[in-house]
Write a protein that holds these residues in place. Sequence first.
Motif, short mmCIF file in Angstrom:
data_model
loop_
_atom_site.label_atom_id
_atom_site.label_comp_id
_atom_site.label_asym_id
_atom_site.label_seq_id
_atom_site.Cartn_x
_atom_site.Cartn_y
_atom_site.Cartn_z
N ILE A 154 0.82 -1.22 0.00
CA ILE A 154 0.00 0.00 0.00
C ILE A 154 0.86 1.27 0.00
O ILE A 154 0.42 2.30 -0.51
N SER A 155 2.08 1.19 0.51
CA SER A 155 2.95 2.37 0.48
C SER A 155 3.35 2.70 -0.96
O SER A 155 3.42 3.87 -1.34
N VAL A 156 3.61 1.65 -1.74
CA VAL A 156 3.99 1.86 -3.14
C VAL A 156 2.82 2.42 -3.92
O VAL A 156 2.95 3.41 -4.65
N THR A 157 1.64 1.80 -3.78
CA THR A 157 0.47 2.31 -4.53
C THR A 157 0.11 3.71 -4.06
O THR A 157 -0.34 4.53 -4.85
N ALA A 158 0.33 3.99 -2.76
CA ALA A 158 0.08 5.35 -2.27
C ALA A 158 1.03 6.32 -2.94
O ALA A 158 0.63 7.43 -3.33
N GLY A 159 2.29 5.92 -3.10
CA GLY A 159 3.26 6.78 -3.79
C GLY A 159 2.82 7.05 -5.22
O GLY A 159 2.84 8.19 -5.68
N LEU A 160 2.38 6.00 -5.91
CA LEU A 160 1.92 6.16 -7.30
C LEU A 160 0.68 7.05 -7.35
O LEU A 160 0.53 7.88 -8.27
N ALA A 161 -0.22 6.87 -6.36
CA ALA A 161 -1.44 7.69 -6.32
C ALA A 161 -1.10 9.14 -6.04
O ALA A 161 -1.72 10.05 -6.60
N ILE A 162 -0.10 9.38 -5.16
CA ILE A 162 0.31 10.77 -4.89
C ILE A 162 0.87 11.40 -6.16
O ILE A 162 0.59 12.55 -6.49
N MET A 163 1.64 10.60 -6.89
CA MET A 163 2.18 11.06 -8.17
C MET A 163 1.01 11.44 -9.10
O MET A 163 1.03 12.50 -9.73
N ALA A 164 0.03 10.56 -9.18
CA ALA A 164 -1.14 10.83 -10.03
C ALA A 164 -1.85 12.09 -9.55
O ALA A 164 -2.23 12.95 -10.35
N PHE A 165 -2.01 12.22 -8.23
CA PHE A 165 -2.66 13.40 -7.64
C PHE A 165 -1.93 14.67 -8.07
O PHE A 165 -2.55 15.63 -8.53
N LEU A 222 -9.63 14.30 -3.49
CA LEU A 222 -8.83 13.38 -2.69
C LEU A 222 -9.27 11.93 -2.88
O LEU A 222 -8.46 11.01 -2.76
N ALA A 223 -10.56 11.75 -3.17
CA ALA A 223 -11.08 10.38 -3.29
C ALA A 223 -10.51 9.68 -4.53
O ALA A 223 -10.29 8.48 -4.51
N LYS A 224 -10.26 10.48 -5.58
CA LYS A 224 -9.77 9.88 -6.82
C LYS A 224 -8.44 9.13 -6.62
O LYS A 224 -8.36 7.94 -6.91
N PRO A 225 -7.40 9.82 -6.13
CA PRO A 225 -6.15 9.08 -5.93
C PRO A 225 -6.26 8.01 -4.85
O PRO A 225 -5.59 6.97 -4.94
N PHE A 226 -7.09 8.25 -3.85
CA PHE A 226 -7.26 7.23 -2.80
C PHE A 226 -7.81 5.94 -3.41
O PHE A 226 -7.34 4.84 -3.13
N ALA A 227 -8.79 6.11 -4.30
CA ALA A 227 -9.37 4.93 -4.97
C ALA A 227 -8.33 4.24 -5.85
O ALA A 227 -8.25 3.01 -5.87
N LEU A 228 -7.52 5.04 -6.54
CA LEU A 228 -6.45 4.47 -7.38
C LEU A 228 -5.52 3.62 -6.52
O LEU A 228 -5.17 2.48 -6.89
N CYS A 229 -5.12 4.19 -5.39
CA CYS A 229 -4.18 3.53 -4.47
C CYS A 229 -4.74 2.21 -3.98
O CYS A 229 -4.11 1.16 -4.09
N VAL A 230 -5.97 2.23 -3.46
CA VAL A 230 -6.54 1.03 -2.85
C VAL A 230 -6.87 -0.01 -3.91
O VAL A 230 -6.67 -1.21 -3.70
N ARG A 231 -7.35 0.43 -5.09
CA ARG A 231 -7.73 -0.52 -6.13
C ARG A 231 -6.53 -1.36 -6.57
O ARG A 231 -6.61 -2.60 -6.62
N LEU A 232 -5.43 -0.69 -6.86
CA LEU A 232 -4.25 -1.42 -7.31
C LEU A 232 -3.73 -2.35 -6.22
O LEU A 232 -3.47 -3.54 -6.46
N PHE A 233 -3.61 -1.80 -5.02
CA PHE A 233 -3.09 -2.59 -3.89
C PHE A 233 -3.96 -3.83 -3.65
O PHE A 233 -3.46 -4.96 -3.59
N ALA A 234 -5.27 -3.62 -3.57
CA ALA A 234 -6.18 -4.73 -3.23
C ALA A 234 -6.18 -5.79 -4.32
O ALA A 234 -6.15 -6.99 -4.04
N ASN A 235 -6.16 -5.34 -5.57
CA ASN A 235 -6.18 -6.31 -6.67
C ASN A 235 -4.93 -7.16 -6.69
O ASN A 235 -4.99 -8.37 -6.94
N MET A 236 -3.79 -6.52 -6.46
CA MET A 236 -2.55 -7.28 -6.52
C MET A 236 -2.43 -8.21 -5.33
O MET A 236 -1.98 -9.35 -5.45
#
Lengths: 281, 192
Positions: A151-162, A204-218
Amino acid sequence: MVENAAHAGKSVGEQVKDMILHHITNGWEWELPSSEWASPVHLNPNLFHFQLFGLDINMSVSRHVLMMFIAAGLLLIMGILVRRKIALIPKGFSSAVEAFVLFIRDEIAIPTMGKHAAEQYISYLCTTFFFILVCNLMGLIPYGSTATGNISVTAGLAIMAFLVIQFAGMRKMGVLGYFGHLVPHGVPAWLAPVMVVVELMGILAKPFALCVRLFANMVAGHVVLLSLIGLIFVMGAAIIPVTLGFGIFMYVLEIFVGFLQAYIFTMLTSLFIGLLVAGEH
Amino acid sequence: MVLTHVDPQVLLTALAGSSGEGEAFSLMQVHPGTLIWTLIIFGLLMAIMGKLVWKPILKMVHEREGKIREALEKADQAKAGAEEAIAGQRALADKQRQEAANFLTKAKDEAQRAGEEIMEKSRREATELTERARRQIEEEKNRAIEEIRSQAVDLAITAASHLLGKTLDSESHRAIVQDYIDQLPGNLNSHP
């Protein structure tokens, strides 16, 4: 087996749970093949550990960070190989990479944000797609680990997207125009404060969803795969044909999911940029 | 490796890994160090790959698209030119065919007219000849008749004078004979 489990102080089921968690969470070991099963490569957890503004930040290279380095290295090697072969008439490997780049441009970027903006953000979108793809697939090869299942990695990617999304909005509408955009046109003055809160939550919800979606799927795919393996320890060797069949099926599915999630992350980021860049909505 | 030869417990412990030193990671907790590393790695990767790979690829693609568009336009132009040339050739051929046809028609007409003229002329000449011949025949016939008539009169007078033994006065008796001959049926003279 039960005796051995008692020896470890835990039941077999609990040990399987530990095994699964160990495989999907980050760690300080890298299980490379070695003469002894129980001796992975140990990474130094105190390589680069510091306090900043009262925050405890440990930037020592952990397993998933190592995987990201390897993924980035693979991409750079790919880039060098492709760069040498760039030609008017594409051939071989470079035409395969080119097909992906063209797909990202023609099927993701241009339909969501228009031709002009697509040119500006194509570097970000391509890097996102390929980096996530390689990270996803690296969890499927032996001794690899899924950095995007962290989740730290996907959060980093989501912050980048944000950051990219906000930058795109401010570039298009100007900084003041972008904040003015928080209150849509035609909203009564008394409703404006509410709208600002709602819009901020949306941003804020957009990148949060990106972060959790990728993390949860993987993570989910790997949990299923590891659970099937764990089933062997719980139910005995007789279950091996079943777990093997399902395991191979899950493995193939994971390859598909790896591509799919890389596509979805890129597609949604592109869409969010497009919503701000491609005029009023 | 055969599974029965391995103590499953050892295998499981190996798979679970050793709980070594260093802080433990939690599955659901964001670890700031990893997050910062992600940002650094991704940022650098984006900067390098953008310059090194994506932009050159897209530039090349642009170039290719331009080339293809150019080639297509050129092909279209060439096609239009060829069609124009074909149309020109066809028009020219049509014109020439028309001219040839006209020429042929004219020649045929002229030939026909000439033929008709010749025919007309020859017909006229033939008619003339026939006419002249007929007139000549008529004249000859008339002359012959006249001669026969005069000779007949003379003969008759001679014969009669021989019979009568005297010479008839030629002038007076000629008139009598002439009258006689005139009264003959199937008059040889056309006039009554």
